[in-house]
Enzyme design. Structure first.
Site, short mmCIF file in Angstrom:
data_model
loop_
_atom_site.label_atom_id
_atom_site.label_comp_id
_atom_site.label_asym_id
_atom_site.label_seq_id
_atom_site.Cartn_x
_atom_site.Cartn_y
_atom_site.Cartn_z
N LEU A 19 -69.82 2.51 -49.92
CA LEU A 19 -69.29 1.15 -49.89
C LEU A 19 -68.50 0.96 -48.61
O LEU A 19 -67.58 1.73 -48.32
CB LEU A 19 -68.37 0.89 -51.10
CG LEU A 19 -67.77 -0.52 -51.12
CD1 LEU A 19 -68.82 -1.55 -51.56
CD2 LEU A 19 -66.54 -0.60 -52.03
N ASP A 45 -66.16 4.07 -47.26
CA ASP A 45 -65.84 4.12 -45.83
C ASP A 45 -64.76 3.09 -45.51
O ASP A 45 -64.97 1.90 -45.69
CB ASP A 45 -67.08 3.82 -44.99
CG ASP A 45 -66.71 3.62 -43.53
OD1 ASP A 45 -66.36 4.62 -42.88
OD2 ASP A 45 -66.75 2.47 -43.04
N TYR A 50 -58.66 -1.31 -40.58
CA TYR A 50 -59.01 -2.34 -41.58
C TYR A 50 -57.79 -2.75 -42.41
O TYR A 50 -57.85 -3.71 -43.16
CB TYR A 50 -60.10 -1.86 -42.55
CG TYR A 50 -61.41 -1.42 -41.94
CD1 TYR A 50 -61.75 -1.70 -40.63
CD2 TYR A 50 -62.34 -0.72 -42.72
CE1 TYR A 50 -62.96 -1.27 -40.09
CE2 TYR A 50 -63.55 -0.30 -42.20
CZ TYR A 50 -63.85 -0.58 -40.88
OH TYR A 50 -65.05 -0.15 -40.37
N LYS A 75 -61.04 6.26 -40.41
CA LYS A 75 -61.13 6.31 -38.94
C LYS A 75 -59.75 6.20 -38.31
O LYS A 75 -58.91 5.43 -38.80
CB LYS A 75 -62.00 5.14 -38.43
CG LYS A 75 -63.30 4.99 -39.20
CD LYS A 75 -64.18 3.89 -38.66
CE LYS A 75 -65.34 3.63 -39.61
NZ LYS A 75 -65.00 2.83 -40.79
N HIS A 108 -62.51 5.94 -34.09
CA HIS A 108 -63.10 4.61 -34.34
C HIS A 108 -63.84 4.04 -33.12
O HIS A 108 -64.79 3.29 -33.25
CB HIS A 108 -61.97 3.65 -34.76
CG HIS A 108 -62.42 2.48 -35.54
ND1 HIS A 108 -61.69 1.93 -36.57
CD2 HIS A 108 -63.54 1.71 -35.46
CE1 HIS A 108 -62.34 0.90 -37.08
NE2 HIS A 108 -63.47 0.75 -36.42
#
Ligand code: A2P
Length: 296
Positions: A19, A45, A50, A75, A108
């Site tokens: 997901l 993930d 985020y 990340k 990232h």
């Protein structure tokens, strides 16, 4: 149902579908993760950038699925690159997630003008791997040229390179470079969300509305998203479709009961426009890199 897996270059297994939670609002993220895990997903993930790692951890605990059964990937953001900074970033991520260890930790962005810091960040990942605090390490958005330069400086070949990859941006050269080095290509925006996300340009055509994909989907009694996910899996790529909608979360995991033909796979490959939807990793973006990731 046990989740089909790929085996990484260090022997660790990664579920083929995870997901994604990029652009999942924090208040929706825990519910989406909980729903996905109850549906059968075993891979989530996320990323420091985020700003929803905390809610990912909350969703995992809410689901009642044992942590040991779940592949957790996150990340490190560019503003945390550097050896000590990246070790500290691991603490921020695990603190927010609420877990001691991670299954996959990746850089990232390549940050071309900060190559030394990028290498130092990866050396911190190598230390974390050596100490057993992460089970695998990797990179994201690296081009073939960046991978070549990078591999000359590091000891552990990345297990994964997570890149933009959908039928309108197939990146054959990048896929070949990853394969040559034994790196698993992981597709972000695997069903082409980047081709229709608001704010990413007005002249975009959503790959979900593509006629070729629509015809293949109709022939199999599946949706366009399911056909794209099947295309990734059959070509050996990990995929992390994002959804916060329970019906679509379930649909994106219901891809193990049909098979695309070689001709169908080739006709999807042929949709490649060569046009990237997201940022170009060769272009340095200092203003974008420098936002600060909160402490845990
Ligand atoms: P939503 O979260 O409302 O489901 P990608 O992972 O390729 O970037 O795509 C994510 C985008 O696609 C999101 O806008 C998501 O919206 C939407 N989406 C996810 N799954 C499906 C699906 N099965 N069918 C249509 N749209 C989907």
């Amino acid at each position: 149902m046990s989740t089909p897996v790929f085996t990484l270059n260090n022997g660790v297994e990664i579920p083929v579908i995870g997901l994604g939670v990029y652009q999942s609002a924090p208040e929706e993220t825990a519910a989406a993760v909980d729903t996905a895990l109850r549906t059968g997903y075993r891979h989530i993930d996320t990323a420091a950038a985020y700003r929803n790692e905390r809610e990912v951890g909350e969703g995992i605990r809410r689901s009642g699925v044992d942590r040991s059964e779940i592949f957790v990937e996150t990340k490190v953001w560019v503003s945390d690159y550097g050896y000590d900074q990246t070790l500290h970033a691991f603490g921020k991520a695990t603190g927010k997630l609420g877990f001691d260890t991670l299954d996959l930790l990746i850089l990232h962005q390549p940050a071309p003008a900060r190559f030394e810091q990028t290498i130092a960040a990866y050396k911190a990942l190598e230390t974390l791997l050596d100490e057993g605090r992460v089970r695998s390490i990797g990179v994201s958005n690296f081009t073939p040229a960046q991978l070549d330069r990078f591999l000359g400086e590091v000891s552990v070949v990345p297990a994964v390179n997570q890149v933009e990859l959908h039928p309108y941006f197939v990146q054959p050269a990048l896929q070949a470079a990853d394969a040559e080095h034994g790196i698993l290509t992981q597709a972000w925006s695997p069903i082409g969300g980047i081709t229709f996300y608001p704010g990413w340009g007005d002249d975009r055509r959503s790959v979900l509305d593509d006629e070729t994909i629509g015809a293949i989907a109709a022939a199999h009694g599946k949706s366009a998203a399911q056909v794209m996910l099947r295309w990734h899996l059959q070509q050996g790529r990990s995929a992390i479709p994002k959804s916060t909608n329970p019906v679509r979360i379930a649909q994106n995991f219901d891809v193990f009961d049909f098979e695309l033909s070689a001709a169908e796979l080739a006709s999807i490959d042929a949709l490649d426009t060569g046009r990237r939807g997201g940022p170009d990793p060769e272009v340095d973006r200092p203003a974008f890199y420098d936002f600060v990731i909160d402490e845990a």
